[in-house]
Design a protein around this motif. Structure first.
Motif, PDB file in Angstrom:
ATOM      1  N   THR A   1       0.834  -1.206   0.000  1.00  0.00           N
ATOM      2  CA  THR A   1       0.000   0.000   0.000  1.00  0.00           C
ATOM      3  C   THR A   1       0.865   1.249   0.000  1.00  0.00           C
ATOM      4  OG1 THR A   1      -1.742  -1.164   1.197  1.00  0.00           O
ATOM      5  CG2 THR A   1      -1.827   1.236   1.230  1.00  0.00           C
ATOM      6  N   ASP A   2       1.937   1.216   0.793  1.00  0.00           N
ATOM      7  CA  ASP A   2       2.848   2.365   0.848  1.00  0.00           C
ATOM      8  C   ASP A   2       3.671   2.482  -0.434  1.00  0.00           C
ATOM      9  OD1 ASP A   2       1.966   2.939   3.395  1.00  0.00           O
ATOM     10  OD2 ASP A   2       3.555   1.779   4.375  1.00  0.00           O
ATOM     11  N   VAL A   3       4.186   1.341  -0.892  1.00  0.00           N
ATOM     12  CA  VAL A   3       5.065   1.365  -2.072  1.00  0.00           C
ATOM     13  C   VAL A   3       4.326   1.862  -3.308  1.00  0.00           C
ATOM     14  CG1 VAL A   3       6.379  -0.063  -3.687  1.00  0.00           C
ATOM     15  CG2 VAL A   3       6.600  -0.454  -1.230  1.00  0.00           C
ATOM     16  N   PHE A   4       3.156   1.299  -3.564  1.00  0.00           N
ATOM     17  CA  PHE A   4       2.427   1.678  -4.770  1.00  0.00           C
ATOM     18  C   PHE A   4       1.628   2.959  -4.607  1.00  0.00           C
ATOM     19  CE2 PHE A   4       2.980  -2.947  -5.464  1.00  0.00           C
ATOM     20  CZ  PHE A   4       3.749  -2.854  -6.612  1.00  0.00           C
ATOM     21  N   GLY A   5       1.664   3.525  -3.405  1.00  0.00           N
ATOM     22  CA  GLY A   5       1.038   4.821  -3.185  1.00  0.00           C
ATOM     23  C   GLY A   5       2.004   5.968  -3.402  1.00  0.00           C
ATOM     24  N   ALA A   6       3.235   5.628  -3.801  1.00  0.00           N
ATOM     25  CA  ALA A   6       4.237   6.668  -4.055  1.00  0.00           C
ATOM     26  C   ALA A   6       3.828   7.534  -5.247  1.00  0.00           C
ATOM     27  CB  ALA A   6       5.597   6.017  -4.320  1.00  0.00           C
ATOM     28  N   SER A   7       4.415   8.711  -5.318  1.00  0.00           N
ATOM     29  CA  SER A   7       4.030   9.667  -6.363  1.00  0.00           C
ATOM     30  C   SER A   7       4.671   9.367  -7.708  1.00  0.00           C
ATOM     31  CB  SER A   7       4.394  11.090  -5.931  1.00  0.00           C
ATOM     32  OG  SER A   7       5.784  11.185  -5.653  1.00  0.00           O
ATOM     33  N   HIS A   8       5.837   8.725  -7.690  1.00  0.00           N
ATOM     34  CA  HIS A   8       6.486   8.423  -8.963  1.00  0.00           C
ATOM     35  C   HIS A   8       7.447   7.244  -8.809  1.00  0.00           C
ATOM     36  CE1 HIS A   8       8.970  11.368  -6.813  1.00  0.00           C
ATOM     37  NE2 HIS A   8      10.011  10.797  -7.391  1.00  0.00           N
ATOM     38  N   ILE A   9       7.871   6.689  -9.945  1.00  0.00           N
ATOM     39  CA  ILE A   9       8.780   5.546  -9.958  1.00  0.00           C
ATOM     40  C   ILE A   9      10.221   6.052  -9.951  1.00  0.00           C
ATOM     41  CG2 ILE A   9       9.556   3.541 -11.280  1.00  0.00           C
ATOM     42  CD1 ILE A   9       6.733   3.363 -12.457  1.00  0.00           C
ATOM     43  N   ASP A  10      10.957   5.702  -8.901  1.00  0.00           N
ATOM     44  CA  ASP A  10      12.357   6.096  -8.796  1.00  0.00           C
ATOM     45  C   ASP A  10      13.118   5.009  -8.050  1.00  0.00           C
ATOM     46  OD1 ASP A  10      11.481   6.384  -6.220  1.00  0.00           O
ATOM     47  OD2 ASP A  10      11.676   8.562  -6.148  1.00  0.00           O
ATOM     48  N   ASP A  11      14.360   5.277  -7.705  1.00  0.00           N
ATOM     49  CA  ASP A  11      15.173   4.277  -7.013  1.00  0.00           C
ATOM     50  C   ASP A  11      14.566   3.889  -5.669  1.00  0.00           C
ATOM     51  OD1 ASP A  11      16.962   4.226  -9.081  1.00  0.00           O
ATOM     52  OD2 ASP A  11      18.421   5.584  -8.127  1.00  0.00           O
ATOM     53  N   ASP A  12      13.984   4.878  -4.979  1.00  0.00           N
ATOM     54  CA  ASP A  12      13.362   4.581  -3.681  1.00  0.00           C
ATOM     55  C   ASP A  12      12.189   3.615  -3.856  1.00  0.00           C
ATOM     56  OD1 ASP A  12      15.104   6.160  -2.284  1.00  0.00           O
ATOM     57  OD2 ASP A  12      13.801   7.925  -2.247  1.00  0.00           O
ATOM     58  N   PHE A  13      11.423   3.774  -4.918  1.00  0.00           N
ATOM     59  CA  PHE A  13      10.295   2.884  -5.186  1.00  0.00           C
ATOM     60  C   PHE A  13      10.783   1.441  -5.318  1.00  0.00           C
ATOM     61  CE2 PHE A  13       8.134   0.600  -8.685  1.00  0.00           C
ATOM     62  CZ  PHE A  13       6.887   0.402  -8.098  1.00  0.00           C
ATOM     63  N   TYR A  14      11.817   1.232  -6.114  1.00  0.00           N
ATOM     64  CA  TYR A  14      12.337  -0.122  -6.319  1.00  0.00           C
ATOM     65  C   TYR A  14      12.973  -0.682  -5.045  1.00  0.00           C
ATOM     66  CZ  TYR A  14      11.586   0.402 -11.342  1.00  0.00           C
ATOM     67  OH  TYR A  14      11.018   0.570 -12.583  1.00  0.00           O
ATOM     68  N   GLU A  15      13.660   0.173  -4.284  1.00  0.00           N
ATOM     69  CA  GLU A  15      14.286  -0.283  -3.044  1.00  0.00           C
ATOM     70  C   GLU A  15      13.242  -0.703  -2.012  1.00  0.00           C
ATOM     71  OE1 GLU A  15      16.977   2.662  -1.610  1.00  0.00           O
ATOM     72  OE2 GLU A  15      18.311   2.532  -3.354  1.00  0.00           O
ATOM     73  N   ASN A  16      12.157   0.069  -1.908  1.00  0.00           N
ATOM     74  CA  ASN A  16      11.089  -0.268  -0.963  1.00  0.00           C
ATOM     75  C   ASN A  16      10.381  -1.556  -1.379  1.00  0.00           C
ATOM     76  OD1 ASN A  16      11.584   1.991   0.616  1.00  0.00           O
ATOM     77  ND2 ASN A  16      10.135   3.276  -0.527  1.00  0.00           N
ATOM     78  N   LEU A  17      10.207  -1.754  -2.668  1.00  0.00           N
ATOM     79  CA  LEU A  17       9.584  -2.977  -3.163  1.00  0.00           C
ATOM     80  C   LEU A  17      10.489  -4.172  -2.876  1.00  0.00           C
ATOM     81  CD1 LEU A  17       7.125  -4.043  -4.700  1.00  0.00           C
ATOM     82  CD2 LEU A  17       8.378  -3.687  -6.841  1.00  0.00           C
TER      83      LEU A  17
END
Length: 325
Positions: free
Chosen positions: A30-46
């Motif tokens: 829920t937190d990961v896919f609720g991010a505003s955009h796809i970046d390195d942080d998105f992939y790291e959290n996933l």
């Protein structure tokens, strides 16, 4: 109808059993896919979410790399648009070929491998009962002669499943048990011979020699039989189960994996890790003590159970856990 009802009941137990894993994944997703955009942080959290679910580093990397490629190819900009992609990438990594269960319809000798305590003897008993219920002629062989308790436990399951068993005394040569069991299987026109083997990983050479000797006897005396090696792993042990599978794969060829005790574990991602990293199919999973609580592994159902409560909107859930793209 009865079979369909049993399957639905098993899925319900599987879903319940994976609740702890699912709760961890869903909250993080829920937190990961609720991010505003796809970046390195998105992939790291996933990546962190999957590792916490015991999917393992190598498997997680494969999923992340697959997602990055799809994001690039499809020019995806929104994290929310990646949800379905991730789930389908996981499903595709866990596919089981239709031929995985061919041994059930042939004259087969099934070598059941695994360390003590993983549910090996119970797995043999459940398989024996299920095959007998399907009209198969089943025979057990108590070739784990290292422990008297193993022989006694298998005899108890043989009585419960109402199948015959070949056994010797504690300390007997396991290969001699297999020799007698093969002769009995041929004489009785047995469909499936289930062989319990010792799991002494602390002495790999002895184990390797023991398993190799069994295979030689089967190949020599029962050449028409299909030989299937199944390793039983305890799902609650997570990465330890993966390491056991690795060690056994170095000792003997493995044809399939049985994962037990998946009811109530927070490490349900291990089934994904084991299959993806070893390239050996998970063929059966267990979610309880009853005979029917061991079932063929269905990757689609498994992933569906992991992500069953991902969204409150049922229509979106149906889309997420539907057929592969």
């Amino acid at each position: 109808m009865a079979e369909e009802k049993e399957k639905k009941g098993f899925f319900a137990r599987l879903k319940a059993g994976l609740a702890k894993t699912r709760d961890n994944i869903v909250e993080s997703f829920t937190d990961v896919f609720g991010a505003s955009h796809i970046d390195d942080d998105f992939y790291e959290n996933l990546e962190e979410t999957f590792i916490m679910a015991d999917m393992g580093y190598e498997t997680t990397e494969k999923v992340i790399e697959g997602l990055k490629q799809k994001v690039e190819d499809s020019h995806i900009k929104e994290p929310a648009a990646c949800k379905e992609l991730v789930i389908n990438i996981i499903k595709n990594q866990m596919s089981v070929d239709d031929s995985a269960y061919d041994f059930e319809n042939k004259k087969s000798v099934v070598l059941v491998i695994g360390v003590n305590g993983v549910g090996k003897t119970t797995t043999i008993g459940k398989l024996a009962a299920q095959y007998r219920q399907r009209g198969k002629k089943v025979l057990m062989a108590a070739a784990d002669t290292f422990r008297a308790a193993a022989i006694d436990q298998l005899k108890t399951w043989a009585d419960r499943a109402q199948v015959d068993i070949i056994s010797h005394n504690e300390g007997a040569d396991p290969a001699a048990v297999v020799y007698d069991a093969v002769a009995a299987a041929k004489a009785r026109d047995t469909d499936i011979l289930l062989v319990d083997t010792a799991g002494r990983l602390h002495n790999k050479k002895n184990l390797m020699d023991e398993l190799a000797k069994m295979r030689r006897i089967i190949t020599r005396d029962y050449p028409e039989a299909n030989v299937e090696a199944l390793i039983v792993l305890d799902g609650t042990t997570g990465q330890n189960a993966l390491e056991q599978a690795r060690q056994f794969s170095n000792v003997t060829e493995l044809d399939g994996i049985v994962i037990t005790k998946l009811d109530g574990t927070a490490k349900g991602g291990i089934a994904i890790a084991i299959q993806a990293e070893l390239d050996v199919p998970v063929k059966f999973i267990g979610v309880g003590e009853k005979i029917g609580d061991l079932q063929r592994f269905d990757p689609q159902e498994y992933v569906n159970a992991l992500f069953a409560d991902f969204d409150e909107d049922r229509s979106e859930i149906d889309m997420l856990i539907g057929d592969d793209m």
